[in-house]
Design an enzyme around this catalytic site. Structure first.
Site, mmCIF file in Angstrom:
data_model
loop_
_atom_site.group_PDB
_atom_site.id
_atom_site.type_symbol
_atom_site.label_atom_id
_atom_site.label_comp_id
_atom_site.label_asym_id
_atom_site.label_seq_id
_atom_site.Cartn_x
_atom_site.Cartn_y
_atom_site.Cartn_z
ATOM 1 N N ARG A 352 -12.054 -33.974 24.345
ATOM 2 C CA ARG A 352 -12.887 -32.815 24.637
ATOM 3 C C ARG A 352 -13.644 -32.407 23.368
ATOM 4 N NH1 ARG A 352 -10.632 -27.084 26.785
ATOM 5 N NH2 ARG A 352 -10.399 -27.975 28.836
ATOM 6 N N ARG A 358 -12.744 -20.237 28.596
ATOM 7 C CA ARG A 358 -11.625 -19.405 29.082
ATOM 8 C C ARG A 358 -10.362 -19.681 28.287
ATOM 9 N NH1 ARG A 358 -10.413 -22.761 33.698
ATOM 10 N NH2 ARG A 358 -12.125 -21.779 34.785
ATOM 11 N N ASP A 359 -10.092 -20.963 28.047
ATOM 12 C CA ASP A 359 -8.867 -21.297 27.322
ATOM 13 C C ASP A 359 -8.854 -20.582 25.975
ATOM 14 O OD1 ASP A 359 -8.242 -23.032 29.341
ATOM 15 O OD2 ASP A 359 -8.902 -24.827 28.284
ATOM 16 N N TRP A 485 -10.541 -19.273 37.534
ATOM 17 C CA TRP A 485 -9.446 -19.728 36.663
ATOM 18 C C TRP A 485 -8.834 -21.012 37.202
ATOM 19 C CZ3 TRP A 485 -4.411 -20.454 38.262
ATOM 20 C CH2 TRP A 485 -3.531 -20.856 37.263
ATOM 21 N N ASP A 487 -9.119 -24.342 38.280
ATOM 22 C CA ASP A 487 -10.119 -25.408 38.168
ATOM 23 C C ASP A 487 -10.335 -26.151 39.472
ATOM 24 O OD1 ASP A 487 -10.479 -25.195 35.356
ATOM 25 O OD2 ASP A 487 -8.586 -26.234 35.047
ATOM 26 N N LYS A 630 0.918 -29.705 39.940
ATOM 27 C CA LYS A 630 -0.297 -29.076 39.414
ATOM 28 C C LYS A 630 -0.737 -27.905 40.320
ATOM 29 C CE LYS A 630 -3.177 -30.946 36.678
ATOM 30 N NZ LYS A 630 -3.608 -30.721 35.285
ATOM 31 N N GLU A 631 -2.056 -27.792 40.533
ATOM 32 C CA GLU A 631 -2.559 -26.633 41.282
ATOM 33 C C GLU A 631 -2.186 -26.676 42.768
ATOM 34 O OE1 GLU A 631 -4.181 -28.036 38.796
ATOM 35 O OE2 GLU A 631 -5.447 -26.607 37.728
ATOM 36 N N GLN A 684 2.320 -26.833 30.933
ATOM 37 C CA GLN A 684 1.298 -26.341 31.862
ATOM 38 C C GLN A 684 1.863 -26.037 33.240
ATOM 39 O OE1 GLN A 684 -1.494 -28.880 34.034
ATOM 40 N NE2 GLN A 684 -3.082 -28.075 32.680
ATOM 41 N N GLY A 704 -2.575 -22.590 28.207
ATOM 42 C CA GLY A 704 -2.746 -21.136 28.223
ATOM 43 C C GLY A 704 -1.456 -20.395 28.516
HETATM 44 C C1 NOJ Z 1 -5.877 -25.926 32.995
HETATM 45 C C2 NOJ Z 1 -7.094 -25.370 32.326
HETATM 46 O O1 NOJ Z 1 -7.088 -25.691 30.947
HETATM 47 C C3 NOJ Z 1 -7.165 -23.894 32.512
HETATM 48 O O2 NOJ Z 1 -8.321 -23.413 31.946
HETATM 49 C C4 NOJ Z 1 -7.117 -23.578 33.966
HETATM 50 O O3 NOJ Z 1 -7.319 -22.258 34.138
HETATM 51 C C5 NOJ Z 1 -5.864 -24.088 34.590
HETATM 52 N N1 NOJ Z 1 -5.826 -25.495 34.381
HETATM 53 C C6 NOJ Z 1 -5.737 -23.768 36.080
HETATM 54 O O4 NOJ Z 1 -6.536 -24.563 36.862
#
Ligand code: NOJ
Length: 802
Positions: A352, A358-359, A485, A487, A630-631, A684, A704
């Protein structure tokens, strides 16, 4: 199973059982010269960029795992037996080989004891330097003289670019050679077309030895390892002779051998030094380490550097695990995320090319309670990454030039489109910065926009609010754009995000405070009006009796609705309804109760439930992930921080602490085989109940989660909320904490806070006695502070939360 323990006296995590479920890592140096090291001495180094300045090679996600590294081999010249100073790569049987790894703050010490010889290797990057030192102490513990050889081994990359080095072999294998000079191996690159400042050719890296003469050397990896062998049994070590072989057009390495004779009880000290400096500089650097005191002094400097930062905030509570994390490890991780962003780890290889908006704005929050002055420049940088339309650029490039940046949609812009949330993270960060520093004049500071023009910080914030208000959907909630937030949640140009709506509500409340301070009546009226409207919409349209929705799609379909077959309950809208102040008491309680009943697990609350399997819409990109990963329904660790904060703000100390313990790495120290990640850092996410590996954590260090959980601990559980006027104190702790203390450095003053909880409350209004004088409410005005202050905070008699 337990692999180690926290040693608070020296702020170290000590790994006593080396066969950890994953390599457990530490960070050395800074992104100027960065190094990552595992408890097996695996890892890599780089100059300025993990992707483009890679010095040491590391094979990500490979077999054998966690190689190459900073290896030191020891060979008994009589028996021919050999081992390594870290358990791997040789991997001697653990009943014969003892090992300990101490990860400290920017240094690591790995010790071994085998066949009557003990070693201790200290790895560090001296403060402000762009090279690393491996200081070896080797000692004969037995009663007879021993003849040993020591081999220090570093595998260079052939090309600093990580990808080129890994795959473009028809080029990168033919551009470097190594040579030996006095006490060091030099690696030269593209020699014929580079000229160094000192007149020599080729970019130079060096790997040198101080403290003993080099008895043989090898600059070629294959010659060192030997055909069909590995780092577990390199031929040169087995033979006891490196052969003095350079590399010419193959894989470069630096291996230096020193032969030592050790009398009984005798200890010797050697230093291996690695860096990217021209030879003349390398010579000077190495000569300093001929004096054994040099590295000791540098180690002390490094410890002082960290101590000076971390001693500014410390707690002493009945829960040792909480103390380990808040005082040292969570704090240190916050510095690592602040300093390194998402640059490089064993998961990220450094590709990156900048700071995620945001991070980074979130990461800043993690260090504000310690060193607000350190955060200042970074906050300004982030404002210069805001565009004149008010949005945050998703990424601030390393070569960011405010005033000249191309915007999403313009030719030459090559990153993601705008996200809905980026600029809104500035609000809590600025409010916390002003609270900690007292620097309210920051609002007047003029900062350029990324594209063109400039404005003071107050106007920057006004534009951020305006951007969200102007990008509203059919119901008047902010649209989701490329993502919020989350992703993976693409609500698009018309679909609305409830999470962002809560963020916007919080932003408007913070801006209202600033507008009142500045006596900006027009803005006050406008924000009062807009925030009232938004709150009404959120409560009229998005409340479903026991939960808030996650969003509304362009088609009008609701996301996170009670009747949805999947993903019908989302965590963040519930916690943010409380954090933003948008939910009334009754709804806040109901929303949090629903979370507890439906989302909570042994490892924290899942991000949503049930995970998507068959009913995801196109913008729900988390369906790409396995359920509970994950999400897509994992325990997303950052979101635990918001949940803890929300429960704390409600005065629910027991619940807040329940969530804290579920997600705290230190709490899993005895079950490390389940969590697998380092027990001293947040990851994470943790796999949820629909995974066969529930409880397994991923993506170490750069997340984060670090700052969000820290904020939850400091502002939530401990209840310290600095404002422009002073500090509000309102802890929300487990009811069995009868007393605890906090020492805080605040705008140059020292606060010694004792919190008493004789009646077992878990929250609620407190009585504060400052230097013997009772205050009228929970605000400790800055103006009343002496240089040293004794505060006694007494929690209420009745428990308001039950
Ligand atoms: C990881 C990303 O770095 C962060 O910015 C994001 O908010 C989260 N994933 C959630 O999707």
């Amino acid at each position: 199973m337990k692999y180690g323990y926290f040693d608070d006296t020296c702020r170290e995590y000590v790994i006593t059982k080396p066969d950890t479920p994953e390599p457990w890592a530490n960070y050395l140096g800074s992104p100027e010269y960065g190094a990552i090291i595992s408890n097996q001495a695996g890892g890599y180094s780089f100059v300025r960029s993990g992707a483009n300045g890679r010095l040491l090679r590391y094979r990500f996600n490979s077999v054998p795992a966690d190689q190459a590294g900073r290896y030191i081999y020891v060979r008994d010249r009589e028996s021919g037996d050999y081992w390594s100073g870290s358990w791997q790569p040789v991997g001697k049987p653990l009943d014969l080989y003892r090992s300990e790894c101490r990860h400290g703050l920017s240094y690591t010490v790995i010790s071994s004891s085998y066949s009557g010889i003990s070693t201790e290797t200290l790895y560090l990057v001296p403060l402000g330097k762009t090279y690393e030192v491996w200081r070896l102490k080797i000692r004969n513990e037995g009663g007879r003289k021993r003849a040993v050889s020591v081999f220090g081994c570093a595998e260079f990359t052939n090309d600093g670019n990580y990808e080129q080095d890994a795959v473009n072999l028809q080029y990168t294998q033919f551009i470097t050679r190594t040579c030996f000079h006095r006490n060091r191996i030099l690696q030269l690159h593209n020699e014929c077309c580079r000229r160094n400042a000192d007149g020599s050719n080729g970019e130079e890296r060096f790997f040198g030895l101080a403290g003993a003469p080099v008895s043989s050397w090898c600059g070629d990896r294959e010659e060192f390892v030997g055909p069909y062998r590995s780092y577990a049994n390199p031929i040169a070590v087995e033979r006891g002779d490196c052969g003095n072989v350079p590399n010419y057009g193959g894989n470069s390495a630096g291996v230096l051998q020193a032969d030592l004779d050790l009398e009984p009880g005798e200890e010797r000290q050697l230093c291996f030094v690695l860096g990217a400096h021209p030879d003349a500089e390398a010579d000077k650097i190495l000569s300093e380490y001929e004096d054994p005191r040099c590295i000791e002094t540098q180690w002390e400097e490094l410890k002082d550097f960290w101590e000076e930062k971390l001693c500014r905030f410390s707690v002493h509570t009945p829960d040792e695990n909480f103390n380990h994390m808040v005082n040292t490890w969570n704090a240190y991780q916050c510095f690592i995320t602040f300093i390194w962003s998402r640059a490089a780890s064993f998961t990220y290889c450094g590709l990156r090319n900048g700071l995620g908006f945001r991070d980074t704005v979130q990461d800043i929050q993690g260090i504000l309670h310690l060193v607000p002055e350190m955060a200042f420049e970074r906050i300004r940088l982030m404002f210069s990454g805001q565009t004149s339309c008010g949005a945050g650029l998703p990424l601030i490039g390393f070569h960011h030039e405010p005033g000249h940046v191309k915007l999403p949609g313009e030719p030459g812009y090559d990153y993601d489109p705008y996200r809905a949330d980026d600029a809104l993270w500035l609000f809590p960060t600025v409010a916390q910065y002003i609270g900690e520093s007292g620097n309210i004049r920051f609002l007047d500071e003029v900062i350029p926009f990324a594209d063109h023009g400039e404005a003071d910080v107050y106007e920057h914030l006004r534009r951020a609010v305006r951007f969200s208000l102007e990008h509203g959907g059919a119901h008047g909630l902010p649209v989701g754009l490329y993502a919020d937030w989350n992703d993976c949640l693409r609500m698009g140009e018309q679909g609305e995000s409830v999470f962002v709506a809560f963020q916007l509500y919080q932003a408007m409340r913070i801006l209202l405070d600033f507008a009142r301070i500045r006596k900006d009546g027009d803005t006050v009226s406008e924000l009062e009006e807009q925030s009232r409207k938004l709150r009404k919409t959120l409560n009229d349209v998005c409340w479903q009796g026991d939960r808030y929705l996650r969003g509304i799609r362009e088609s009008g379909e609701k996301v996170g609705s009670r009747d949805d077959p999947e993903a019908n309950l989302w965590l963040n809208p519930q916690s943010w309804s409380v954090i933003s102040g948008c939910a009334d008491e009754e709804r806040a309680r109901a929303a949090l109760e629903t979370v507890h009943q439906r989302l909570n697990t042994e490892y924290g609350a899942v991000i949503m439930d049930p995970p998507y399997r068959e009913h995801a819409f196109d913008g729900a990109r988390m369906r790409l992930f396995l359920p509970s990963v994950k999400e897509n329904g994992s325990v997303f660790s950052q979101a635990q921080g918001w949940l803890i904060l929300a429960e704390s703000l409600m005065g629910h100390g027991n619940r807040a602490y329940e969530y804290y313990r579920e997600c705290s790495p230190a709490e899993q120290n005895d079950r490390a085989e389940i969590r697998r990640l380092e027990p001293y850092v947040h990851g994470q996410f943790v796999e949820g109940p629909q995974s066969p590996h529930e409880g397994r954590a991923h993506v170490h260090w750069l997340t984060g989660t670090a700052s969000t959980v820290m904020v939850a601990c400091v502002r939530g559980i401990l209840g310290l909320r600095p404002t422009a006027e002073g500090i509000q104190i309102q802890p929300a702790v487990p009811s069995d904490w009868k007393e605890f203390t906090i020492d805080k450095f605040y705008r140059g003053k020292r606060l010694h806070i004792t919190v008493k909880n004789p009646n077992g409350a878990q929250g609620g209004p407190v009585r504060i006695v400052l230097n013997g004088e009772t205050l009228p409410d929970s605000l400790v005005p800055f103006g009343q502070l002496e240089n040293e202050n004794e505060l006694v905070v007494t929690m209420p008699g009745a428990d308001p939360a039950q």
